[in-house]
Scaffold this motif. Structure first.
Motif, PDB file in Angstrom:
ATOM      1  N   THR A 257      22.392 -40.061  10.482  1.00 34.39           N
ATOM      2  CA  THR A 257      22.221 -39.138  11.603  1.00 34.39           C
ATOM      3  C   THR A 257      23.243 -38.023  11.477  1.00 34.39           C
ATOM      4  N   LEU A 258      22.777 -36.786  11.520  1.00 31.51           N
ATOM      5  CA  LEU A 258      23.664 -35.628  11.449  1.00 31.51           C
ATOM      6  C   LEU A 258      23.714 -34.935  12.801  1.00 31.51           C
ATOM      7  N   ILE A 259      24.929 -34.693  13.285  1.00 29.51           N
ATOM      8  CA  ILE A 259      25.111 -33.997  14.561  1.00 29.51           C
ATOM      9  C   ILE A 259      26.257 -32.998  14.422  1.00 29.51           C
ATOM     10  N   TRP A 260      26.335 -32.096  15.391  1.00 27.88           N
ATOM     11  CA  TRP A 260      27.444 -31.155  15.448  1.00 27.88           C
ATOM     12  C   TRP A 260      28.584 -31.772  16.264  1.00 27.88           C
ATOM     13  N   GLU A 261      29.798 -31.676  15.740  1.00 27.42           N
ATOM     14  CA  GLU A 261      30.970 -32.134  16.480  1.00 27.42           C
ATOM     15  C   GLU A 261      32.085 -31.114  16.336  1.00 27.42           C
ATOM     16  N   LYS A 262      32.872 -30.974  17.392  1.00 28.67           N
ATOM     17  CA  LYS A 262      34.020 -30.075  17.338  1.00 28.67           C
ATOM     18  C   LYS A 262      35.212 -30.836  16.775  1.00 28.67           C
ATOM     19  N   ARG A 289      31.510 -28.662  13.285  1.00 28.77           N
ATOM     20  CA  ARG A 289      31.176 -29.124  11.947  1.00 28.77           C
ATOM     21  C   ARG A 289      30.033 -30.122  12.014  1.00 28.77           C
ATOM     22  N   VAL A 290      29.238 -30.160  10.955  1.00 24.71           N
ATOM     23  CA  VAL A 290      28.174 -31.158  10.865  1.00 24.71           C
ATOM     24  C   VAL A 290      28.794 -32.470  10.399  1.00 24.71           C
ATOM     25  N   GLN A 291      28.556 -33.528  11.164  1.00 21.39           N
ATOM     26  CA  GLN A 291      29.121 -34.842  10.850  1.00 21.39           C
ATOM     27  C   GLN A 291      28.002 -35.851  10.632  1.00 21.39           C
ATOM     28  N   ALA A 292      28.184 -36.719   9.646  1.00 20.18           N
ATOM     29  CA  ALA A 292      27.201 -37.764   9.339  1.00 20.18           C
ATOM     30  C   ALA A 292      27.628 -39.083   9.965  1.00 20.18           C
ATOM     31  N   LYS A 293      26.657 -39.767  10.577  1.00 15.03           N
ATOM     32  CA  LYS A 293      26.921 -41.066  11.186  1.00 15.03           C
ATOM     33  C   LYS A 293      25.847 -42.055  10.750  1.00 15.03           C
TER      34      LYS A 293
END
Length: 315
Positions: A257-262, A289-293
């Motif tokens: 899952t890719l989401i935007w995180e500060k 930044r785009v973060q992978a989870k």
């Protein structure tokens, strides 16, 4: 100013005449060539022609407003592609990493994508409800996502596969656009894709374990698993191979899952303040930044932790 040998009694409008010096019989005259207004015709008027009617054949594919736009990509004929490029079974972390890197590139290019989910050879990209990218034209959105993803897949291939496994031919991905009008619809869609990831990965894990460790042929392994339930597959892994499926990599079981995180970033800058010597100063700033989870997105905890992904249903 003389025009055709006559004295001008007034200044001519710049939109009326456009002239140049011409020589007649040894004398220089000012000759009218063409109306200057022609030079200021708009490009749209110049483009008008008897052929322009063909634009009427284009169909309107504008996505309905106040709906999430989901673009899902799937690898075309990837069963053959994985065999010819010697992907590891049941999961190739190089290939999964390349898929994630390509999806990361798409999200950075199209910042209206609020979340993306991928597994195996597919990735889904969710545009926020209020997005107006490409005037919400489905064909534009789909082709841009597909081309950006495909080109990134080729561009980053060596980063994950190195020189040992060259890219033998260009991969391709097909795409589709689906609209979801509510938060529940969108969450159910993403839950469906993650449930599919679990079902497929459990099957593949048992199948290839039977082949690689159990000594069965692919046909025998397929026959062995016919009609089995998830509990049966878990039992085969645990009782025959001492494998607890729940301890397998979350990347394989849950997908990506890719989401935007500060994130706060600290950089060092050389600065000079009044009445002080120039020196290095640490500067902290917040960036998206785009973060992978690799986590569960079916239950509530994920959505409670990231409330900014979904928009109000009353928008």
């Amino acid at each position: 100013m003389r025009i055709f040998g006559h004295q001008s009694a007034h200044l001519w409008s710049p939109l009326m005449l456009f002239g140049k010096a011409c020589r007649f019989g040894g004398r220089v005259r000012f000759c009218v060539v063409k109306p200057l207004a022609c030079l200021f015709s708009s490009s749209s008027n110049m483009a008008k022609s008897k052929f322009e009617y063909v634009r009427n054949f284009e169909t309107d594919d504008t996505c309905l407003r106040n709906c999430y736009i989901v673009v899902r990509l799937d690898g075309r004929n990837f069963h053959k592609f994985t065999e010819q490029h010697k992907f590891s079974k049941p999961n190739d972390n190089r290939a999964l990493g390349l898929m994630t890197r390509s999806a990361h590139s798409v999200m950075e290019e199209l910042e209206d994508i609020v979340i993306a989910y991928g597994q195996s050879d597919e990735f889904s990209f969710v545009f926020k409800r209020t997005s107006n990218w490409f005037k919400r034209r489905a064909s534009k959105l789909m082709t841009h996502v597909a081309s950006q993803f495909s080109s990134s897949y080729v561009f980053y291939w060596k980063e994950f596969f190195g020189e040992q496994q060259p890219l033998l031919y260009p991969p391709s991905f097909d795409g589709r656009v689906v609209l979801y009008p509510s938060n529940r619809n969108l969450r159910d869609y993403l839950s469906w894709r993650q449930a599919d990831c679990h079902i497929n990965n459990l099957y593949n894990t048992v199948f290839w374990t039977l082949v690689q460790k159990g000594g069965l042929t692919t046909a025998q392994a397929e026959d062995r698993l016919k009609g089995t339930l998830a509990s049966d597959k878990n039992e085969i892994l645990f009782s025959e191979f001492d494998i607890n499926y729940n301890t397998e990599s979350a990347l394989h079981r849950k997908g990506t899952t890719l989401i935007w995180e500060k994130r706060d970033e600290t950089v060092t800058k050389r600065m000079k303040r009044p009445n002080e010597e120039e020196k290095d100063v640490a500067v902290t700033r917040s960036r998206r930044r785009v973060q992978a989870k690799h986590c569960d997105i079916i239950g509530e905890p994920f959505w409670e932790e990231h409330p900014d992904i979904l928009e109000d249903d009353n928008c």
